[in-house]
Enzyme design. Sequence first.
Site, PDB file in Angstrom:
ATOM      1  N   LYS A  40       0.841  -1.198   0.000  1.00 24.27           N
ATOM      2  CA  LYS A  40       0.000   0.000   0.000  1.00 24.27           C
ATOM      3  C   LYS A  40       0.876   1.247   0.000  1.00 24.27           C
ATOM      4  CE  LYS A  40      -0.391  -0.167   5.035  1.00 24.27           C
ATOM      5  NZ  LYS A  40      -1.295  -0.105   6.189  1.00 24.27           N
ATOM      6  N   TYR A 263      14.385  31.624   3.317  1.00 22.59           N
ATOM      7  CA  TYR A 263      13.212  32.394   3.724  1.00 22.59           C
ATOM      8  C   TYR A 263      13.282  32.741   5.211  1.00 22.59           C
ATOM      9  CZ  TYR A 263      10.791  31.336  -0.675  1.00 22.59           C
ATOM     10  OH  TYR A 263      10.424  31.256  -1.991  1.00 22.59           O
TER      11      TYR A 263
END
Length: 367
Positions: A40, A263
């Site tokens: 999965k 940033y």
Amino acid sequence: MKTSPHRNTSAIVDLKAIRNNIEKFKKHINPNAEIWPAVKADAYGHGSVEVSKAVSDLVGGFCVSNLDEAIELRNHLVTKPILVLSGIVPEDVDIAAALNISLTAPSLEWLKLVVQEEAELSDLKIHIGVDSGMGRIGIRDVEEANQMIELADKYAINFEGIFTHFATADMADETKFKNQQARFNKIMAGLSRQPKFIHSTNTAAALWHKEQVQAIERLGISMYGLNPSGKTLELPFEIEPALSLVSELTHIKKIAAGETVGYGATYETSEETWIGTVPIGYADGWTRQMQGFKVLVDGKFCEIVGRVCMDQMMIKLDKSYPLGTKVTLIGRDKANEITTTDVADWRGTINYEVLCLLSDRIKRIYK
């Protein structure tokens, strides 16, 4: 989102390592049990189709999360049995039946909705889910289980299996594990009839609770070479991590003391510093929490400085390096190594999440 084949950031997946890990488990577990790997979430970021095809001859079937994952395997000619571990909408059971995909039946209410569908149900296979203490999906008493068996028989639905999932099999304290085990065994003892497959063994149970004798062993994270407990419990045998994450230096410069990087200007140099740029960021699953962590360049640890950007990040180098120099984010470079669990510990999460967050923008290379 599509893979970026022209971007120099890659997850290297060692399919031989995955096969070797399965072989080691086969020597460790009940010899009569079938291994059904969990592929999965794109095989925990390793690539569900590629992994399934690579190990198909070693296993009895596969476990996925949802119907779409199962359909993808069928579309790529994976023919082994497939079990969907989560519930699906009743309207789609005819798709599962037509493709020989077994479904989790999470409740009597769900099964009643299924039989109301105008679908051919004789080819439908179900595994009744039992909630023995996980609190997620599944029935909680034997009466409901037996009503589901009766309803399945009435409509010629194949009651193929019944299973539960342990919440604490990877913990040192076994109290809750044993409570779940006792609840599940009590329900099994009261069933009106036994199905072909009874299973409760996940990776952690297979590793540390060999007393579980099951028809199916659902092997997950350790197939990919990682310890499900992180660093809490020692593995009973050695396994090999199958995934490494690598990139390259795309830009290098020397900046003066007092300059800032990234940033928010959260990193300021205290001296002249070589800064390298690496093309990976939080849109790739390399989250902003990685600021201050390390990567490997030429076998040396280099700090991630400034905030991780969406598509790139910056690292502090010990010297100038040529453009294209390899940067190892997960894996070994010379004498040093960064593991997925190291990354998880830095983020305050688990190694599963680190792998599953690696986005489709990172190309997978198989060896």
